[in-house]
Design a protein around this motif. Sequence first.
Motif, PDB file in Angstrom:
ATOM      1  N   LYS A 228       0.709  -1.254   0.041  1.00  0.00           N
ATOM      2  CA  LYS A 228       0.103   0.074  -0.052  1.00  0.00           C
ATOM      3  C   LYS A 228       0.764   1.171   0.079  1.00  0.00           C
ATOM      4  CE  LYS A 228      -4.063   2.040   0.610  1.00  0.00           C
ATOM      5  NZ  LYS A 228      -3.578   3.415   0.942  1.00  0.00           N
ATOM      6  N   GLU A 229       2.134   1.158   0.682  1.00  0.00           N
ATOM      7  CA  GLU A 229       2.688   2.412   0.682  1.00  0.00           C
ATOM      8  C   GLU A 229       3.294   2.943  -0.403  1.00  0.00           C
ATOM      9  OE1 GLU A 229       6.707   4.113   3.128  1.00  0.00           O
ATOM     10  OE2 GLU A 229       6.196   1.699   3.223  1.00  0.00           O
ATOM     11  N   GLU A 230       3.809   1.756  -1.419  1.00  0.00           N
ATOM     12  CA  GLU A 230       4.601   1.640  -2.545  1.00  0.00           C
ATOM     13  C   GLU A 230       3.287   2.434  -3.725  1.00  0.00           C
ATOM     14  OE1 GLU A 230       7.990   1.332  -3.593  1.00  0.00           O
ATOM     15  OE2 GLU A 230       7.790   1.977  -1.630  1.00  0.00           O
ATOM     16  N   GLN A 231       2.276   1.911  -3.488  1.00  0.00           N
ATOM     17  CA  GLN A 231       0.963   2.338  -4.177  1.00  0.00           C
ATOM     18  C   GLN A 231       0.770   3.969  -4.061  1.00  0.00           C
ATOM     19  OE1 GLN A 231      -2.419  -0.137  -4.857  1.00  0.00           O
ATOM     20  NE2 GLN A 231      -1.281  -1.786  -3.677  1.00  0.00           N
ATOM     21  N   ASP A 232       0.634   4.005  -2.946  1.00  0.00           N
ATOM     22  CA  ASP A 232       0.462   5.558  -2.489  1.00  0.00           C
ATOM     23  C   ASP A 232       1.732   6.483  -2.994  1.00  0.00           C
ATOM     24  OD1 ASP A 232      -1.892   4.917  -1.394  1.00  0.00           O
ATOM     25  OD2 ASP A 232      -0.971   4.892   0.809  1.00  0.00           O
ATOM     26  N   LYS A 233       2.954   6.003  -3.035  1.00  0.00           N
ATOM     27  CA  LYS A 233       3.973   6.930  -3.459  1.00  0.00           C
ATOM     28  C   LYS A 233       3.560   6.949  -5.085  1.00  0.00           C
ATOM     29  CE  LYS A 233       7.496   5.571  -0.407  1.00  0.00           C
ATOM     30  NZ  LYS A 233       8.922   4.706  -0.359  1.00  0.00           N
ATOM     31  N   ALA A 234       3.310   5.972  -5.951  1.00  0.00           N
ATOM     32  CA  ALA A 234       3.121   5.835  -7.213  1.00  0.00           C
ATOM     33  C   ALA A 234       1.967   6.971  -7.611  1.00  0.00           C
ATOM     34  CB  ALA A 234       2.764   4.651  -7.756  1.00  0.00           C
ATOM     35  N   ILE A 235       1.013   6.864  -6.789  1.00  0.00           N
ATOM     36  CA  ILE A 235      -0.273   7.827  -7.274  1.00  0.00           C
ATOM     37  C   ILE A 235       0.017   9.205  -6.777  1.00  0.00           C
ATOM     38  CG2 ILE A 235      -2.626   8.332  -6.229  1.00  0.00           C
ATOM     39  CD1 ILE A 235      -2.941   5.323  -5.519  1.00  0.00           C
ATOM     40  N   LEU A 236       0.881   9.419  -5.735  1.00  0.00           N
ATOM     41  CA  LEU A 236       1.111  10.889  -5.476  1.00  0.00           C
ATOM     42  C   LEU A 236       2.083  11.365  -6.554  1.00  0.00           C
ATOM     43  CD1 LEU A 236       1.432  13.159  -3.428  1.00  0.00           C
ATOM     44  CD2 LEU A 236       3.431  12.398  -2.598  1.00  0.00           C
ATOM     45  N   GLN A 237       3.096  10.454  -7.167  1.00  0.00           N
ATOM     46  CA  GLN A 237       4.039  10.781  -8.255  1.00  0.00           C
ATOM     47  C   GLN A 237       3.267  11.357  -9.455  1.00  0.00           C
ATOM     48  OE1 GLN A 237       8.201   9.301  -9.000  1.00  0.00           O
ATOM     49  NE2 GLN A 237       6.739   7.951 -10.543  1.00  0.00           N
ATOM     50  N   ALA A 238       2.098  10.522  -9.911  1.00  0.00           N
ATOM     51  CA  ALA A 238       1.450  10.556 -11.059  1.00  0.00           C
ATOM     52  C   ALA A 238       0.611  12.141 -10.578  1.00  0.00           C
ATOM     53  CB  ALA A 238       0.360   9.415 -11.321  1.00  0.00           C
ATOM     54  N   THR A 239       0.065  12.180  -9.643  1.00  0.00           N
ATOM     55  CA  THR A 239      -0.967  13.526  -9.501  1.00  0.00           C
ATOM     56  C   THR A 239       0.060  14.587  -9.294  1.00  0.00           C
ATOM     57  OG1 THR A 239      -0.904  12.916  -7.028  1.00  0.00           O
ATOM     58  CG2 THR A 239      -2.755  12.181  -8.242  1.00  0.00           C
ATOM     59  N   LYS A 240       1.233  14.510  -9.010  1.00  0.00           N
ATOM     60  CA  LYS A 240       2.151  15.732  -8.962  1.00  0.00           C
ATOM     61  C   LYS A 240       2.400  16.106 -10.330  1.00  0.00           C
ATOM     62  CE  LYS A 240       4.474  15.831  -4.402  1.00  0.00           C
ATOM     63  NZ  LYS A 240       5.592  15.659  -3.618  1.00  0.00           N
ATOM     64  N   VAL A 241       2.740  15.229 -11.043  1.00  0.00           N
ATOM     65  CA  VAL A 241       3.341  15.306 -12.420  1.00  0.00           C
ATOM     66  C   VAL A 241       2.226  15.914 -13.404  1.00  0.00           C
ATOM     67  CG1 VAL A 241       4.314  14.248 -14.623  1.00  0.00           C
ATOM     68  CG2 VAL A 241       5.275  13.795 -12.395  1.00  0.00           C
ATOM     69  N   LEU A 242       1.066  15.568 -13.339  1.00  0.00           N
ATOM     70  CA  LEU A 242       0.032  15.722 -14.052  1.00  0.00           C
ATOM     71  C   LEU A 242      -1.013  17.031 -13.645  1.00  0.00           C
ATOM     72  CD1 LEU A 242      -1.184  12.100 -14.922  1.00  0.00           C
ATOM     73  CD2 LEU A 242       0.046  13.699 -16.429  1.00  0.00           C
ATOM     74  N   GLY A 243      -0.752  17.381 -12.404  1.00  0.00           N
ATOM     75  CA  GLY A 243      -1.172  18.547 -11.888  1.00  0.00           C
ATOM     76  C   GLY A 243      -2.826  18.706 -11.794  1.00  0.00           C
ATOM     77  N   ASP A 244      -3.021  19.889 -12.401  1.00  0.00           N
ATOM     78  CA  ASP A 244      -4.649  20.150 -12.685  1.00  0.00           C
ATOM     79  C   ASP A 244      -5.392  19.182 -13.668  1.00  0.00           C
ATOM     80  OD1 ASP A 244      -4.582  22.136 -10.497  1.00  0.00           O
ATOM     81  OD2 ASP A 244      -4.307  23.735 -12.134  1.00  0.00           O
TER      82      ASP A 244
END
Length: 442
Positions: A228-244
Amino acid sequence: MKLEMICTGEEVLAGQIVDTNAAWLGNQLMDNGFEMHRRTTVGDRLTDLVDVFQERSTFADIILVNGGLGPTADDLSAQAMADAMGVELEENLAWRETLVLWAKERNVELNPKNLKQALLPKGAIVVDNPVGTACGFRVKLNRSWFFFTPGVPHEYKKMVIEQFIPFVKSQTNLQTKVEVTKLLSLGIGESDMAGRLEKLTWPEGITLGYRSYMPYLELKLIARDVSKEEQDKAILQATKVLGDGIVARNKGTLAAEIHELLTQREKTLTIAESLTGGEICSQLVAFSGSSHYLKHAIVAYCNEAKVALLDVSEQTILDQSEVSLACVAQMAAGAACTYSKVAESDFSIATSGIAGPAGGTVDNPVGTVVIAVKTGDQVVCQKIKFSAKRSRNHIRDLTTAIAFDMLRRAILGLSPIADYSYIERIESMVYSMKECRDLVTK
């Protein structure tokens, strides 16, 4: 474990109907931690069905066969499976009794075509169909369990959820744990998204998948045996890069996201539509419970309706046209106040514009759209421009989606106006509700 699907029917093979059953199954399997390895489509020809059953039986562990169990001459799945196994068809007495009871309840007489649905390959295990007359069944051939269901969607889906998925789970204790997070995006092109994401380093076991269905692009983060921790990291990375550009998580549309937000927060909404012609309202009322927040929606397609129903100033339309920030702001303000002379709705949205292919002007060419969102005592508006090469429906669909996103952001306390990579903003404006009312009196 290898899972496959065989879809039967000439109408599917010929493209006369779209095979939505297969796409739905793929999503159901993924949501339950399984992956489909192959899908085969075959027509209603006995020899072709026998050949594909025998061929796939040496590769897959479980195969769902969809269709071909009805009463007509082209329903050949049971006979084909019997031939593939080298056995005879035999009448299943329990299902025959089910058919007899079905006919008695409806005061109809059973005929040989109806009773054909009780003929199954010798040794087959009945799979109950609680909402139809064609039973399913399962048999073992070589390494594969074959699981047969009717093609009628509401029968098939109920049988998959209640019987097929539990059967698949019962067949393995070694299944790789697959979890999928779906990030819905708006205003980002597929190549742009891939370019941003695929140069990054992702946790081991995470793969990316893309699904484009206008006006959205869905990013799937597929995690195989990932913490779950690694999944959360991946989700956060994607949302930061794609922004709005990311507008929802694990939702298929922005309408679904808006429905949930308004319901949870117990806020109210009113709608005024010109360009979108009722599409915003239609998408929301598809959800049960939308009456708790949706007070009304007005389709004011002509200028006379904008004036009469939404208190838009005739002078605004004469001076600035109906495709102006001032006009759409007054539409949103008027919609918010119309349903009650005492209380305003918490939010309102309004749309106007030129979807084409005709109707454009020098100042407002085809593809020019204005959208407003009323939040609190403010009405936030923007004027955007889509390429005139886009179709009328595409322009309307994009406008609906952007209106929803403006509303989503307002509900969350964000600025309603976001930057999208391929959508040009011409101008924006914030009016107070008082300013909108004053425009009407001028």
